[in-house]
Motif scaffolding. Structure first.
Motif, short mmCIF file in Angstrom:
data_model
loop_
_atom_site.label_atom_id
_atom_site.label_comp_id
_atom_site.label_asym_id
_atom_site.label_seq_id
_atom_site.Cartn_x
_atom_site.Cartn_y
_atom_site.Cartn_z
N ASP A 1 -7.96 0.94 10.88
CA ASP A 1 -7.44 1.58 12.09
C ASP A 1 -6.52 2.72 11.66
O ASP A 1 -5.65 2.53 10.80
CB ASP A 1 -6.67 0.54 12.91
N HIS A 2 -6.71 3.89 12.27
CA HIS A 2 -5.88 5.04 11.85
C HIS A 2 -4.39 4.78 12.09
O HIS A 2 -3.53 5.39 11.42
CB HIS A 2 -6.32 6.32 12.58
N ARG A 3 -4.05 3.88 13.01
CA ARG A 3 -2.64 3.58 13.26
C ARG A 3 -2.02 2.86 12.05
O ARG A 3 -0.87 3.15 11.68
CB ARG A 3 -2.50 2.73 14.52
N ASP A 4 -2.78 1.97 11.42
CA ASP A 4 -2.27 1.31 10.21
C ASP A 4 -2.21 2.29 9.05
O ASP A 4 -1.28 2.25 8.23
CB ASP A 4 -3.18 0.13 9.85
N ARG B 1 3.44 6.93 6.61
CA ARG B 1 4.83 7.12 7.06
C ARG B 1 5.80 6.41 6.13
O ARG B 1 6.84 6.98 5.74
CB ARG B 1 4.99 6.60 8.48
N ARG B 2 5.48 5.19 5.74
CA ARG B 2 6.37 4.44 4.86
C ARG B 2 6.35 4.97 3.43
O ARG B 2 7.35 4.83 2.70
CB ARG B 2 6.00 2.96 4.87
N ALA C 1 0.83 -1.21 0.00
CA ALA C 1 0.00 0.00 0.00
C ALA C 1 0.86 1.25 0.00
O ALA C 1 0.56 2.23 -0.70
CB ALA C 1 -0.92 -0.01 1.22
N ALA C 2 1.95 1.23 0.77
CA ALA C 2 2.84 2.40 0.83
C ALA C 2 3.46 2.69 -0.53
O ALA C 2 3.59 3.86 -0.93
CB ALA C 2 3.92 2.18 1.88
N LEU D 1 -2.21 11.98 6.15
CA LEU D 1 -3.25 11.22 6.84
C LEU D 1 -4.51 12.05 6.98
O LEU D 1 -4.45 13.27 7.22
CB LEU D 1 -2.75 10.82 8.23
N ILE D 2 -5.66 11.42 6.81
CA ILE D 2 -6.94 12.05 7.14
C ILE D 2 -7.54 11.28 8.31
O ILE D 2 -7.66 10.05 8.26
CB ILE D 2 -7.89 12.05 5.94
#
Length: 630
Positions: free
Chosen positions: A144-147, A153-154, A113-114, A162-163
């Motif tokens: 999850d917003h963390r994922d 980030r990557r 995805a990154a 990020l939204i």
């Protein structure tokens, strides 16, 4: 900090939506793709229309099913993205939302995805555009917003950010404090929504039951405190999917939306004083000390009828206004004002609504501060030029266009009864019925107005709301919710009617709008109050004998006690530690009535289980056209 709202949040066509959004005070608008597709004009036309309203397009959305697709779908997603980039350039916006993939074809893997987002970032950068990634609560691989943040980030690209959406985080019960470690400059936009706590499918919950921050039960303030702690200084936007809002007034929903954002940021600023948040300066939420008065407007015939009922309930006319046809009735700490003037706002209210309790007076610490906060939150200030010798009482417009006045002890406001009214010399000695104070004020409105008034009261006053309770009327359901303060000196019951065949719906239809439908007075001895009504020849609402037979069996009441309740038409409820007693008067006008209550042992409810029997008894007294039988 700028404010925005998605066009999907309100009803109407695109021009109507933009006009309402601009009038409410927003800085920008999210263009939801379906609203654009339904508009018969070019992207450039839409951009000009937005800017002509003094708005900016904060976001174009949504772009779906992008990351992690196998070939040939992957190539097609990039082709689709390029088409949307063309469209964004014509619209005049630089930010597009990509929500996490829900396609069954999508492949998992953060690195995959990154890589897709890194390539998309390169393409966006060539056009001076940005892309924000949002984790849908029902995403196939990312929910999850963390994922989502790890993917951003990557991807490591300045045009990919990020939204965050409060619903997607809070609906999955993810700790919002996990947001605090995200760099604020990597968050491209923050979307906010609240919702009632309901156990159901996440997608259905999201698509039909979102509401404005402060109207639901999710910890949106905690979410926003975490966002503020990141240093985020971008746009706060509302994305609300709600069936009521889609069919409601775009103006009202937009005003509520703006009020919800200002109220939310005021709460966050007070809880996190060190964060940099631009919030309109206003006093803190106002403490209400009680109800000072309720004012009725009526013509002479209605006034005579109301005066007779008040007298039978133990009230006495104690004073008259020095220059107007206005009478003051008192008992205990209760002040009721009866206005029969043929000019001014009270008369205008009578022309529209007929006899009504059109004004409410609240005791507060600081009346001017109350109006200042209310005005900052979008309430309409009410002003009427005072007559000779009168006091200008600070006020705002309330439910159904009525008025809420504010009385404090800091000025002459507390002396209004002495300044404006002349005591009557021949007042009949008060026998009274032991009524001490106003226990609660019941306001009836259309159900789709309830969320507006919940937000109105809770954002201005230091109050809290109870869960919604369903009241069963033989003709349908009425939704009831209470707004009150800690010590019980202010209790407002909001009753939302879904159709005009219910008693509440009849009141709204015949009174031409929402308003106060009944007042409940507190006593410390319900049986003494009942005896006083009997002495004064006021027959209370007659309750079915079957009700008392069931009551005795349900609670295991002593027969003598239940016989006593039956004889006085007193309704009864109790919980494990407390009891509640109720007497109702007959209705008059278009469905207005009074209630007398006694609370024992700290009973905190409102006799909800008794409502169907009270309503049935009231309907039995109504004539064939819905008019009360007197």
């Amino acid at each position: 900090m700028k404010t925005s709202i998605a066009t999907v949040s309100i009803s109407g066509d695109l021009p109507e939506k933009l006009a309402a959004i601009a009038a409410a005070g927003f800085d920008g608008v999210e263009i939801f793709e379906n609203d654009f597709l339904a508009f018969d004009g070019s992207p450039a036309d839409v951009g000009r229309m937005v800017r002509d309203h003094g708005l900016e397009i904060t976001l174009f959305q949504p772009f779906r099913d992008f990351e992690g697709m196998p070939e040939p779908q992957r190539s097609r997603t990039f082709s689709r993205a390029e088409r949307k980039f063309d469209l964004m350039t014509e619209l005049g916006t630089d930010l597009m939302l990509v929500c996490s993939n829900v396609s069954p074809l999508s492949l998992g893997g953060i690195d995959r995805a990154a890589a897709d987002f890194r390539e998309l970032g390169e393409r966006a950068a060539r056009r001076g555009l940005r892309v924000g990634y949002e984790a849908l609560a029902w995403g196939r691989h990312v929910s999850d917003h963390r994922d989502a943040w790890e993917i951003v980030r990557r991807a490591d690209h300045k045009n990919i950010g990020l939204i965050l959406d409060s619903f997607h985080t809070l609906a999955r019960r993810i700790d919002p404090d996990t947001i605090r470690s995200i760099p604020g400059d990597r968050i491209f936009i923050v979307q906010l929504a609240d919702a009632p706590l309901i156990e159901m499918d996440l997608l259905y919950w999201s698509r039909h039951f979102r509401n404005m921050p402060g109207e639901g039960d999710l910890p949106v303030a905690a979410f926003m405190r975490a966002v503020a702690a990141t240093g985020y200084s971008g746009t706060l936007s509302l994305e609300i999917f709600n069936d009521q809002f889609r069919g409601g007034s775009p103006k009202t929903v937009s005003v509520d939306g703006y009020r919800s954002l200002v109220y939310l940021m005021d709460r966050v600023k007070r809880a996190e004083p060190d964060v940099s948040i631009a919030v309109p300066d206003m006093p803190d939420r106002i403490e209400v000390l009680g109800v000072e008065f309720v004012e009725f407007t009526a013509d002479e015939e209605e006034a005579a009828e109301l005066s007779s009922m008040l007298t039978a309930m133990g009230f006495r006319e104690t004073a008259r206004h020095k220059s107007k046809d206005v009478a003051l009735f008192r008992q205990g700490d209760i002040n009721l004002v009866l206005n029969t003037e043929r000019k001014g706002f009270a008369h205008s209210a009578h022309l529209v609504h007929g006899m009504s309790a059109y004004a409410l007076g609240l005791k507060v610490q600081d009346a001017n501060a109350t109006v200042e906060r209310a005005e900052a939150l979008g309430a309409e200030v009410f002003e009427q030029a005072p007559g000779p010798g009168e006091i200008a009482i600070p006020a705002i417009r309330g439910v159904g266009g009525g008025v809420i006045y504010f009385i404090d002890a800091k000025s002459d406001l507390a002396k209004v009864w002495d300044i404006e009214f002349e005591p009557l010399k021949d007042v009949v000695p008060e026998t009274g019925a032991g009524l001490k104070a106003i226990d609660h004020v019941a306001q009836t409105m259309a159900y789709d107005e309830m969320l507006s008034w919940v937000l109105f009261y809770t954002s201005i006053f230091r109050t809290r709301k109870t869960p919604v309770v369903d009241i069963v009327d033989p003709a349908g359901l009425v939704r009831s919710q209470v707004i009150g303060n800690e010590d019980g000196s202010l209790r407002l019951t909001l009753n939302g009617a879904e159709n005009r065949r219910t008693l509440a719906g009849h009141f709204i239809a015949e009174s031409f709008g929402s308003g106060i439908q009944h007042l409940a007075f507190a006593t410390s001895d319900i049986f003494a109050a009942a005896a006083a009504l009997r002495r004064n020849s006021l027959e209370p609402l007659s309750i079915s004998r079957n009700y008392y037979d069931d009551l005795e069996a349900r609670f295991g009441l002593e027969p003598k006690f239940s016989d006593r309740l039956r004889a006085e038409n007193i309704l009864y409820d109790r919980d494990s530690t407390s009891e509640y007693f109720q007497i109702y008067t007959p209705m008059f006008g278009e469905g207005f009535f009074f209630e007398i209550v006694e609370r024992r042992g700290g009973y905190a409810g409102y006799g909800g289980p008794n409502a169907p029997f009270r309503i049935a008894a009231q309907k039995r007294r109504m004539g064939p056209k819905g008019m009360p039988k007197m």
